[in-house]
Design a protein around this motif. Structure first.
Motif, PDB file in Angstrom:
ATOM      1  N   UNK A   1       1.044   8.353  -0.645  1.00  0.00           N
ATOM      2  CA  UNK A   1       0.748   9.672  -0.454  1.00  0.00           C
ATOM      3  C   UNK A   1       2.314  10.300  -0.040  1.00  0.00           C
ATOM      4  N   UNK A   2       2.725  11.062  -0.821  1.00  0.00           N
ATOM      5  CA  UNK A   2       4.082  11.421  -0.642  1.00  0.00           C
ATOM      6  C   UNK A   2       4.162  12.802   0.073  1.00  0.00           C
ATOM      7  N   UNK A   3       5.213  12.912   1.314  1.00  0.00           N
ATOM      8  CA  UNK A   3       5.767  14.122   1.916  1.00  0.00           C
ATOM      9  C   UNK A   3       7.191  14.042   1.674  1.00  0.00           C
ATOM     10  N   UNK A   4       7.764  15.317   1.229  1.00  0.00           N
ATOM     11  CA  UNK A   4       9.014  15.369   0.936  1.00  0.00           C
ATOM     12  C   UNK A   4       9.426  17.078   1.524  1.00  0.00           C
ATOM     13  N   UNK A   5      10.491  16.695   2.235  1.00  0.00           N
ATOM     14  CA  UNK A   5      10.963  18.026   2.875  1.00  0.00           C
ATOM     15  C   UNK A   5      12.238  18.591   2.284  1.00  0.00           C
ATOM     16  N   UNK A   6      12.547  18.025   1.166  1.00  0.00           N
ATOM     17  CA  UNK A   6      13.864  18.489   0.464  1.00  0.00           C
ATOM     18  C   UNK A   6      14.814  17.516   0.529  1.00  0.00           C
ATOM     19  N   UNK A   7      14.963  16.684   1.525  1.00  0.00           N
ATOM     20  CA  UNK A   7      16.084  15.835   1.964  1.00  0.00           C
ATOM     21  C   UNK A   7      15.561  14.425   1.851  1.00  0.00           C
ATOM     22  N   UNK A   8      14.382  14.075   2.469  1.00  0.00           N
ATOM     23  CA  UNK A   8      13.762  12.736   2.645  1.00  0.00           C
ATOM     24  C   UNK A   8      12.254  12.956   1.937  1.00  0.00           C
ATOM     25  N   UNK A   9      12.062  11.721   1.461  1.00  0.00           N
ATOM     26  CA  UNK A   9      10.681  11.512   0.805  1.00  0.00           C
ATOM     27  C   UNK A   9      10.057  10.215   1.359  1.00  0.00           C
ATOM     28  N   UNK A  10       9.024  10.518   2.309  1.00  0.00           N
ATOM     29  CA  UNK A  10       8.190   9.404   2.698  1.00  0.00           C
ATOM     30  C   UNK A  10       7.016   9.427   2.057  1.00  0.00           C
ATOM     31  N   UNK A  11       6.881   7.889   1.572  1.00  0.00           N
ATOM     32  CA  UNK A  11       5.585   7.484   0.821  1.00  0.00           C
ATOM     33  C   UNK A  11       4.873   6.526   1.796  1.00  0.00           C
ATOM     34  N   UNK A  12       3.603   7.008   2.251  1.00  0.00           N
ATOM     35  CA  UNK A  12       2.660   6.021   2.939  1.00  0.00           C
ATOM     36  C   UNK A  12       1.944   5.286   1.769  1.00  0.00           C
ATOM     37  N   UNK A  13       1.862   4.070   2.154  1.00  0.00           N
ATOM     38  CA  UNK A  13       1.045   3.177   1.094  1.00  0.00           C
ATOM     39  C   UNK A  13      -0.227   2.656   1.668  1.00  0.00           C
ATOM     40  N   UNK A  14      -1.240   2.745   0.637  1.00  0.00           N
ATOM     41  CA  UNK A  14      -2.705   2.283   1.291  1.00  0.00           C
ATOM     42  C   UNK A  14      -3.026   1.554   0.015  1.00  0.00           C
ATOM     43  N   UNK A  15      -3.755   0.509   0.494  1.00  0.00           N
ATOM     44  CA  UNK A  15      -4.650  -0.110  -0.534  1.00  0.00           C
ATOM     45  C   UNK A  15      -6.202   0.043  -0.633  1.00  0.00           C
ATOM     46  N   UNK A  16      -6.791   0.716  -1.600  1.00  0.00           N
ATOM     47  CA  UNK A  16      -7.960   1.184  -1.535  1.00  0.00           C
ATOM     48  C   UNK A  16      -9.044   0.242  -2.447  1.00  0.00           C
ATOM     49  N   UNK A  17     -10.062  -0.118  -1.759  1.00  0.00           N
ATOM     50  CA  UNK A  17     -10.913  -1.306  -2.338  1.00  0.00           C
ATOM     51  C   UNK A  17     -12.376  -0.865  -1.902  1.00  0.00           C
ATOM     52  N   UNK A  18     -13.100  -1.097  -2.868  1.00  0.00           N
ATOM     53  CA  UNK A  18     -14.436  -0.712  -2.728  1.00  0.00           C
ATOM     54  C   UNK A  18     -15.285  -1.542  -1.745  1.00  0.00           C
ATOM     55  N   UNK A  19     -16.245  -1.176  -1.215  1.00  0.00           N
ATOM     56  CA  UNK A  19     -17.012  -2.040  -0.397  1.00  0.00           C
ATOM     57  C   UNK A  19     -16.365  -2.858   0.874  1.00  0.00           C
ATOM     58  N   UNK A  20     -15.064  -2.455   1.202  1.00  0.00           N
ATOM     59  CA  UNK A  20     -14.448  -2.993   2.320  1.00  0.00           C
ATOM     60  C   UNK A  20     -14.424  -1.856   3.445  1.00  0.00           C
ATOM     61  N   UNK A  21     -14.748  -2.420   4.572  1.00  0.00           N
ATOM     62  CA  UNK A  21     -14.682  -1.284   5.964  1.00  0.00           C
ATOM     63  C   UNK A  21     -13.391  -1.562   6.385  1.00  0.00           C
ATOM     64  N   UNK A  22     -12.859  -0.449   6.975  1.00  0.00           N
ATOM     65  CA  UNK A  22     -11.578  -0.672   7.756  1.00  0.00           C
ATOM     66  C   UNK A  22     -10.362  -0.502   6.614  1.00  0.00           C
ATOM     67  N   UNK A  23      -9.123  -0.547   7.021  1.00  0.00           N
ATOM     68  CA  UNK A  23      -8.021  -0.362   6.252  1.00  0.00           C
ATOM     69  C   UNK A  23      -8.057  -1.704   5.050  1.00  0.00           C
ATOM     70  N   UNK A  24      -7.639  -1.181   3.810  1.00  0.00           N
ATOM     71  CA  UNK A  24      -7.577  -2.142   2.703  1.00  0.00           C
ATOM     72  C   UNK A  24      -6.494  -2.893   2.857  1.00  0.00           C
ATOM     73  N   UNK A  25      -5.327  -2.499   3.643  1.00  0.00           N
ATOM     74  CA  UNK A  25      -4.319  -3.292   3.747  1.00  0.00           C
ATOM     75  C   UNK A  25      -4.148  -4.291   4.809  1.00  0.00           C
ATOM     76  N   UNK A  26      -5.249  -4.587   5.180  1.00  0.00           N
ATOM     77  CA  UNK A  26      -5.150  -5.991   6.214  1.00  0.00           C
ATOM     78  C   UNK A  26      -4.804  -5.148   7.718  1.00  0.00           C
ATOM     79  N   UNK A  27      -4.520  -3.816   7.906  1.00  0.00           N
ATOM     80  CA  UNK A  27      -4.189  -3.136   9.189  1.00  0.00           C
ATOM     81  C   UNK A  27      -2.467  -3.167   9.169  1.00  0.00           C
TER      82      UNK A  27
END
Length: 174
Positions: free
Chosen positions: A59-85
């Motif tokens: 998920x990218x947010x760009x202010x024109x100078x800096x791009x920040x990409x938040x990364x998540x792992x989507x897995x079906x059937x798992x509760x909580x964050x898919x990236x082990x927290x």
């Protein structure tokens, strides 16, 4: 005596002029020009998925100078964050040296100590279909969260991020 005074006055004026340093007009600080791959100057805000493993979402947010990409792992059937927290963020800045920055993550030592790690990262291509990033893929750390004195050399790897959500039928490759 008037000749003597004229020479003294002329000598004093010459000494005064040569003793004062010349002042150059101050120029405004002009930043160095930004050099990024073609297309990377455009706003990169949006949703992406990994080309080889669509279960990784960005998920990218760009202010024109800096791009920040938040990364998540989507897995079906798992509760909580898919990236082990753990949180993974990619932060890139448009600079005279390119579209460069780092991937920030957390890894764990064999004994389970959480260690923050940072991997050099750069954007090598930007187009309407997505981004291509080049980053160090792995590193070795010791029990004190410092770079291990022995181990493999850092290996660089290219990653392709595709704009938009992945197809509903995309599977998790790992």
């Amino acid at each position: 005596m008037s000749r003597k005074i004229a020479w003294i006055a002329a000598g004093g004026l010459a000494a005064t002029l040569t003793a004062c340093p010349a002042r150059t007009p101050s120029l405004p600080n002009t930043p160095a020009p930004i050099h990024v791959p073609p297309g990377c100057e455009k706003n990169q805000t949006g949703e992406y998925h990994h080309a080889e493993n669509p279960a990784f979402l960005y998920f990218g947010e760009d202010d024109g100078g800096t791009l920040t990409l938040g990364v998540a792992r989507a897995r079906e059937g798992l509760e909580g964050p898919g990236d082990a927290g753990t949180t993974v963020n990619i932060v890139l800045q448009r600079t005279p040296d390119g579209f460069v920055g780092e991937t920030r993550s957390t890894t764990f030592t064999p004994s389970g100590t959480a260690c923050p790690v940072r991997f050099p990262t750069e954007a090598t291509a930007c187009d309407d279909k997505g981004l291509t990033l080049r980053s160090v893929a792995a590193t070795s750390i010791d029990e004190n969260c410092r770079p291990a004195p022995t181990g493999p050399n850092p290996q660089w790897k290219e990653q392709r991020l595709v704009r938009g959500a992945p197809d509903a039928g995309a599977s998790d490759a790992g």
